[in-house]
Scaffold this motif. Structure first.
Motif, short mmCIF file in Angstrom:
data_model
loop_
_atom_site.label_atom_id
_atom_site.label_comp_id
_atom_site.label_asym_id
_atom_site.label_seq_id
_atom_site.Cartn_x
_atom_site.Cartn_y
_atom_site.Cartn_z
N THR A 220 44.27 43.87 48.92
CA THR A 220 42.96 43.32 49.27
C THR A 220 41.83 43.89 48.44
O THR A 220 40.68 43.42 48.57
N LEU A 221 42.12 44.86 47.56
CA LEU A 221 41.06 45.51 46.80
C LEU A 221 40.96 45.02 45.37
O LEU A 221 39.87 44.91 44.81
N THR A 222 42.10 44.73 44.74
CA THR A 222 42.08 44.37 43.33
C THR A 222 42.43 42.89 43.13
O THR A 222 43.24 42.33 43.87
N GLU A 223 41.82 42.29 42.13
CA GLU A 223 42.13 40.91 41.76
C GLU A 223 43.17 40.83 40.65
O GLU A 223 43.53 39.74 40.22
N ARG A 224 43.64 41.96 40.19
CA ARG A 224 44.61 41.97 39.09
C ARG A 224 46.04 41.89 39.62
O ARG A 224 46.36 42.42 40.68
N ASN A 225 46.88 41.25 38.83
CA ASN A 225 48.31 41.37 39.05
C ASN A 225 48.76 42.76 38.62
O ASN A 225 48.11 43.40 37.82
N PRO A 226 49.87 43.27 39.16
CA PRO A 226 50.82 42.58 40.02
C PRO A 226 50.45 42.53 41.51
O PRO A 226 50.98 41.70 42.22
#
Length: 323
Positions: A220-226
């Motif tokens: 829920t914090l990062t928009e990056r994959n993975p």
């Protein structure tokens, strides 16, 4: 990207309360016992490489389900006595690569075992190990393969392969089985933490900007994959949140860290959006082993300290490997 997570003073004391499965230990005891029903069958085939300072062996051993897993064993050229060993796990998407990309630890005088990551090896370093186990619907990538059931989840197979990699390394006559450390960066760091919680007699664990830690916050914090793969899956599989996060709880580095027994060196980049700082500190602060330390790289993203951190590892790790 500037700092986006908690301030450093709060990160140093960050201890989230995570729901651990009541059968966590039983789940992993059963998983490893099933893997050990298969003969390890580790083979080490010499490889002719145009390198004068190392001897290289192409490794195959039985991992999860007795399925063949590849690796490299790289030794200082002409080594005759049992050597302390470093078992390395690779970052997300990468495989074992080619032998000449793994010279550092043999140059430092150690045996270096590199585990191929099943099903990976088409992003960066090439891989040679398929994952023959199917799964239900998943988002492209590896994070949600089999995520509907902990017994079917992809990282159950990978973490088991990681434990068996230590056993394979220890089986070689030029490896001192009593002096083995595990290390890795990103996904490799997460695997190292997991193996450190499952293998009780390692001499050290080195986890560089580790992935696979504190899933509920990371998703829920990062928009990056993975990590974002989890969100994309749940965007489609509406209502599956509870089951997905229950499955992931069996694989959370925070729970493995709480079972660590070896000295540990972590690293974190405070601008790391791939593995946010709070997820790394959650695992580090939970780590139960002695003599733990974390290197903080205040203005670095997921590269962490790069070759500066390699220098830190070259100072720290030999002290534990050589006793």
């Amino acid at each position: 990207m500037t700092h986006f997570d908690l301030p450093l003073d709060q990160l140093r004391t960050y201890r989230p309360v995570l729901e651990e499965p009541e059968d966590f230990d039983a789940f992993w005891d059963k998983t490893l016992a099933e893997a050990r029903e298969h003969d390890l069958d580790a083979t080490f085939t010499p490889v002719d490489v145009p390198l004068t300072t190392v001897d290289v062996f192409d490794v195959t051993y039985a991992g999860f389900g007795g399925q063949p897993v590849k690796g490299w064993l790289v030794l200082p050229a002409g080594a005759t006595g049992p050597l302390p060993a470093v078992v390395e796990y690779i970052g997300y998407g990468g495989g074992r690569g080619l032998p000449h990309t793994h010279l550092l630890w043999a140059a430092a005088g150690f045996a270096h075992f590199v585990m191929d990551t099943r099903g990976q090896g088409s992003a960066g370093l090439v891989g040679d190990t398929p994952d023959p186990v199917g799964s239900g619907p998943s988002h492209p990538g590896f994070m949600t393969r089999g995520v509907e059931d902990p017994y079917a989840y992809y990282y159950r197979r990978v973490f088991t392969d990681g434990v068996r990699a230590v056993e394979a390394a220890r089986s070689h006559p030029l490896v001192d089985a009593s002096r083995v450390a595990v290390l890795g960066a990103s996904q490799g760091g997460g695997i190292a933490i997991a193996v450190g919680g499952l293998v009780p007699d390692l001499v050290a664990v080195a986890a560089d900007v580790p992935f696979l830690c504190h899933f509920p916050r990371a998703a829920t914090l990062t928009e990056r994959n993975p990590y974002r793969e989890i969100g994309y899956y749940l965007k489609t599989h509406i209502g599956a949140d509870e089951q997905v996060f229950r499955t992931l709880s069996y694989f959370d580095g925070v729970h493995f860290a709480a079972r660590g027994t070896a000295p540990a060196l972590f690293s974190v980049g405070l601008e790391d959006q791939t593995c946010p700082p709070s997820t790394v500190f959650a695992a580090f602060n939970a780590y139960a082993g002695p003599d733990k330390a974390i290197k903080v790289y205040a203005f670095n993203d997921h590269e962490g300290g790069g070759y500066f951190h390699q220098a830190a590892q070259l100072d720290w790790l030999p002290r534990h490997l050589r006793g």
